[in-house]
Design a protein around this motif. Sequence first.
Motif, PDB file in Angstrom:
ATOM      1  N   PHE A  83      10.044  11.534  10.806  1.00 33.34           N
ATOM      2  CA  PHE A  83      10.082  11.717   9.564  1.00 33.34           C
ATOM      3  C   PHE A  83      10.579  10.407   8.804  1.00 33.34           C
ATOM      4  O   PHE A  83       9.973   9.681   8.004  1.00 33.34           O
ATOM      5  CB  PHE A  83      10.485  12.640   9.025  1.00 33.34           C
ATOM      6  N   LEU A  84      11.701   9.942   9.042  1.00 32.51           N
ATOM      7  CA  LEU A  84      12.337   8.852   8.648  1.00 32.51           C
ATOM      8  C   LEU A  84      11.628   7.521   8.877  1.00 32.51           C
ATOM      9  O   LEU A  84      11.560   6.826   8.014  1.00 32.51           O
ATOM     10  CB  LEU A  84      13.947   9.072   9.169  1.00 32.51           C
ATOM     11  N   ALA A  89       8.057   2.959   7.167  1.00 33.14           N
ATOM     12  CA  ALA A  89       7.052   1.955   7.479  1.00 33.14           C
ATOM     13  C   ALA A  89       6.083   2.220   6.267  1.00 33.14           C
ATOM     14  O   ALA A  89       5.515   1.270   5.897  1.00 33.14           O
ATOM     15  CB  ALA A  89       6.477   2.634   8.868  1.00 33.14           C
ATOM     16  N   LEU A  90       5.739   3.568   5.785  1.00 33.80           N
ATOM     17  CA  LEU A  90       4.799   3.551   4.764  1.00 33.80           C
ATOM     18  C   LEU A  90       5.313   2.936   3.676  1.00 33.80           C
ATOM     19  O   LEU A  90       4.507   2.119   2.718  1.00 33.80           O
ATOM     20  CB  LEU A  90       4.611   5.204   4.442  1.00 33.80           C
ATOM     21  N   GLU A 111       5.022  15.481   2.542  1.00 36.68           N
ATOM     22  CA  GLU A 111       5.698  14.462   1.807  1.00 36.68           C
ATOM     23  C   GLU A 111       5.267  12.909   2.601  1.00 36.68           C
ATOM     24  O   GLU A 111       4.596  12.231   1.723  1.00 36.68           O
ATOM     25  CB  GLU A 111       7.306  14.151   1.914  1.00 36.68           C
ATOM     26  N   LEU A 112       4.984  13.141   3.793  1.00 34.29           N
ATOM     27  CA  LEU A 112       4.508  11.815   4.407  1.00 34.29           C
ATOM     28  C   LEU A 112       2.913  11.461   4.084  1.00 34.29           C
ATOM     29  O   LEU A 112       2.433  10.582   3.839  1.00 34.29           O
ATOM     30  CB  LEU A 112       4.677  11.857   6.062  1.00 34.29           C
ATOM     31  N   LEU A 115       2.720  10.301   0.523  1.00 29.51           N
ATOM     32  CA  LEU A 115       3.226   9.096   0.470  1.00 29.51           C
ATOM     33  C   LEU A 115       2.111   8.075   1.023  1.00 29.51           C
ATOM     34  O   LEU A 115       1.773   6.846   0.336  1.00 29.51           O
ATOM     35  CB  LEU A 115       4.522   8.634   1.372  1.00 29.51           C
ATOM     36  N   ALA A 116       1.493   8.408   2.038  1.00 30.33           N
ATOM     37  CA  ALA A 116       0.335   7.525   2.746  1.00 30.33           C
ATOM     38  C   ALA A 116      -0.918   7.347   1.516  1.00 30.33           C
ATOM     39  O   ALA A 116      -1.557   6.310   1.540  1.00 30.33           O
ATOM     40  CB  ALA A 116      -0.137   8.197   3.992  1.00 30.33           C
ATOM     41  N   GLN A 117      -1.181   8.439   0.940  1.00 28.66           N
ATOM     42  CA  GLN A 117      -2.286   8.419  -0.010  1.00 28.66           C
ATOM     43  C   GLN A 117      -1.666   7.573  -1.225  1.00 28.66           C
ATOM     44  O   GLN A 117      -2.571   6.692  -1.792  1.00 28.66           O
ATOM     45  CB  GLN A 117      -2.548   9.831  -0.404  1.00 28.66           C
TER      46      GLN A 117
END
Length: 343
Positions: A83-84, A89-90, A111-112, A115-117
Amino acid sequence: MSPATQTIRIGLIGFGQWGPNHARNFNGIAGVKVLRICDLSEKRRQIAQEQFVDARVTASPEEIICADNIDAVVVATPVQTHFLLVKQALLAGKDVLCEKPLASTEDECRELCELAQLKGRVLMVGHVFLYNPGVLHLHEQLSRKEFGRIYYLDAVRTNLGPVRTDVGALYDLASHDISIFNFLLGSLPIEVAATAGAFLQPGIEDIGFLTLVYPGGVICHVHTSWLNPRKVRQLTIVGDIKMAVWDDMNNLEPIRYYDKGVATDHYSSFGEFQMILRDGAITIPKLKLFEPLLRQDQEFVDCVRAGTQPIANGEFGYGVVRVLAAARESLANRGRMTSILLR
């Protein structure tokens, strides 16, 4: 988005089981270069430097994540670190390929994905069996309705070891078969029931059994174990027209299709009917074999160049973790059926 002529520069975090294979694959793809490698182990850093002399080796993940000359980050570390590292990185504007599972919890995965979107980045999860030639052949046959109505799927994934200390057999092994089920059936299951046994380490299951119910009443079952004398990697698909067995340990004839089934005959008398067993030909297709991990890594590169999303994108990985979370809840409730879609 990277132009087709621009070199994609890879930073690899984790040089344990999967990291060296990723490094080899990416360096073998035209227009791709592994520039930086990170691992906390000094011994593995030394090995990495010996094998990839042109790469800069470090013990600092942040050095890779923040590097201006890195376009994409590959995360091949223990799941509790995913996760971290992926989030950082994103946030740094990198495209990310993360080994499965995407993260430890549903909230982290959600959440990831968001965030990527938001950042417009590629987020891929290493569900490598989606790129297995046998699974792809089964998917093609299912898409063409060759099996008719699907009754059930049964998977067995056993071996003597390797025994992990961070996650149990269900989380480690069943995640493969959950990803295969979701891919083949094109859906998340509706509910799941799980039972397991922890014999070697308290709280970490060595064997596990999952029953999943998919839309349309399709039932799937998984048997996982790292306490089994035989290494088995098999999947059986049963439909009303055709059946199939995929044996991933058989490189010569990995798939067999069976023209077998059961049909209901007309009533022979009041209150009676007959079941007719149909036993037809066995077909063994000739598969073009290739390395699934290389096919997966190639798709990641293609998606980074085109700005598109892979089959095993973040949302797909999130779905697998949702199923695993429901399985954990079922284990805590002594195998009770637990809803997935209503979570």
